[in-house]
Motif scaffolding. Structure first.
Motif, PDB file in Angstrom:
ATOM      1  N   GLY A  11       0.784  -1.224   0.000  1.00 58.00           N
ATOM      2  CA  GLY A  11       0.000   0.000   0.000  1.00 58.00           C
ATOM      3  C   GLY A  11       0.815   1.272   0.000  1.00 58.00           C
ATOM      4  N   ARG A  12       2.151   1.195  -0.024  1.00 58.86           N
ATOM      5  CA  ARG A  12       2.984   2.397  -0.064  1.00 58.86           C
ATOM      6  C   ARG A  12       2.954   3.013  -1.461  1.00 58.86           C
ATOM      7  N   GLU A  13       3.339   4.287  -1.551  1.00 58.94           N
ATOM      8  CA  GLU A  13       3.401   4.985  -2.824  1.00 58.94           C
ATOM      9  C   GLU A  13       4.637   4.529  -3.595  1.00 58.94           C
ATOM     10  N   VAL A  14       4.464   4.307  -4.904  1.00 59.34           N
ATOM     11  CA  VAL A  14       5.564   3.965  -5.797  1.00 59.34           C
ATOM     12  C   VAL A  14       5.789   5.182  -6.674  1.00 59.34           C
ATOM     13  N   SER A  15       6.928   5.846  -6.487  1.00 57.27           N
ATOM     14  CA  SER A  15       7.199   7.060  -7.251  1.00 57.27           C
ATOM     15  C   SER A  15       7.539   6.710  -8.698  1.00 57.27           C
ATOM     16  N   PRO A  16       7.334   7.648  -9.632  1.00 58.74           N
ATOM     17  CA  PRO A  16       7.617   7.393 -11.048  1.00 58.74           C
ATOM     18  C   PRO A  16       9.086   7.034 -11.267  1.00 58.74           C
ATOM     19  N   GLY A  17       9.320   6.014 -12.070  1.00 60.08           N
ATOM     20  CA  GLY A  17      10.684   5.561 -12.342  1.00 60.08           C
ATOM     21  C   GLY A  17      11.192   4.530 -11.359  1.00 60.08           C
ATOM     22  N   ARG A  18      10.387   4.177 -10.383  1.00 55.28           N
ATOM     23  CA  ARG A  18      10.775   3.199  -9.363  1.00 55.28           C
ATOM     24  C   ARG A  18       9.795   2.046  -9.374  1.00 55.28           C
ATOM     25  N   LEU A  44       5.431 -16.352  -2.873  1.00 53.35           N
ATOM     26  CA  LEU A  44       5.041 -16.919  -1.578  1.00 53.35           C
ATOM     27  C   LEU A  44       3.531 -16.905  -1.352  1.00 53.35           C
ATOM     28  N   LYS A  45       2.796 -16.121  -2.154  1.00 54.82           N
ATOM     29  CA  LYS A  45       1.329 -16.027  -2.089  1.00 54.82           C
ATOM     30  C   LYS A  45       0.814 -15.731  -0.672  1.00 54.82           C
ATOM     31  N   ARG A  46       1.424 -14.731  -0.046  1.00 52.76           N
ATOM     32  CA  ARG A  46       1.025 -14.350   1.308  1.00 52.76           C
ATOM     33  C   ARG A  46      -0.109 -13.338   1.267  1.00 52.76           C
ATOM     34  N   ASP A  47      -0.874 -13.314   2.338  1.00 53.24           N
ATOM     35  CA  ASP A  47      -1.989 -12.382   2.485  1.00 53.24           C
ATOM     36  C   ASP A  47      -1.464 -11.121   3.177  1.00 53.24           C
ATOM     37  N   PRO A  48      -1.554  -9.945   2.540  1.00 50.55           N
ATOM     38  CA  PRO A  48      -1.018  -8.733   3.159  1.00 50.55           C
ATOM     39  C   PRO A  48      -1.749  -8.320   4.430  1.00 50.55           C
ATOM     40  N   ARG A  49      -2.959  -8.816   4.635  1.00 48.76           N
ATOM     41  CA  ARG A  49      -3.692  -8.469   5.860  1.00 48.76           C
ATOM     42  C   ARG A  49      -3.136  -9.172   7.088  1.00 48.76           C
ATOM     43  N   TRP A  53       3.764  -5.258   8.739  1.00 50.08           N
ATOM     44  CA  TRP A  53       4.417  -4.123   8.095  1.00 50.08           C
ATOM     45  C   TRP A  53       3.638  -3.550   6.916  1.00 50.08           C
ATOM     46  N   THR A  54       2.467  -4.096   6.591  1.00 48.33           N
ATOM     47  CA  THR A  54       1.656  -3.560   5.497  1.00 48.33           C
ATOM     48  C   THR A  54       0.565  -2.639   6.040  1.00 48.33           C
ATOM     49  N   THR A  55       0.068  -1.758   5.179  1.00 47.56           N
ATOM     50  CA  THR A  55      -1.024  -0.870   5.600  1.00 47.56           C
ATOM     51  C   THR A  55      -2.347  -1.617   5.642  1.00 47.56           C
ATOM     52  N   ASN A  56      -2.463  -2.698   4.888  1.00 46.04           N
ATOM     53  CA  ASN A  56      -3.695  -3.497   4.908  1.00 46.04           C
ATOM     54  C   ASN A  56      -3.885  -4.181   6.256  1.00 46.04           C
ATOM     55  N   TYR A  57      -2.811  -4.497   6.958  1.00 49.67           N
ATOM     56  CA  TYR A  57      -2.901  -5.085   8.287  1.00 49.67           C
ATOM     57  C   TYR A  57      -3.517  -4.091   9.249  1.00 49.67           C
ATOM     58  N   LYS A  58      -3.100  -2.849   9.159  1.00 49.11           N
ATOM     59  CA  LYS A  58      -3.598  -1.805  10.058  1.00 49.11           C
ATOM     60  C   LYS A  58      -5.064  -1.501   9.802  1.00 49.11           C
ATOM     61  N   LYS A  59      -5.500  -1.582   8.551  1.00 47.12           N
ATOM     62  CA  LYS A  59      -6.904  -1.326   8.215  1.00 47.12           C
ATOM     63  C   LYS A  59      -7.825  -2.396   8.783  1.00 47.12           C
TER      64      LYS A  59
END
Length: 62
Positions: A11-18, A44-49, A53-59
């Motif tokens: 869920g982090r921002e990916v800047s242009p060129g990266r 690895l087919k992991r669930d981000p929730r 360290w993911t924002t989906n976990y916090k949501k």
């Protein structure tokens, strides 16, 4: 105008060129900010929730 994308895994921002863009067979595009996110999602087919360290976990906890 360049726009930033969101990582499909953490869920982090990916800047242009990266980051990495993955195009699936059905035409869907997925953006990943790092190889860590790409490997967790595809290989690895992991669930981000379930990863703290993911924002989906916090949501999911609110």
């Amino acid at each position: 105008m360049l726009t930033s994308k969101k990582c499909n895994f953490c869920g982090r921002e990916v800047s242009p060129g990266r980051g990495t863009m993955l195009v699936k067979k059905d035409g869907a595009t997925h953006w990943y900010c790092s190889s860590k996110c790409r490997k967790n999602a595809t290989k690895l087919k992991r669930d981000p929730r379930k990863l703290k360290w993911t924002t989906n976990y916090k949501k999911g906890k609110e």
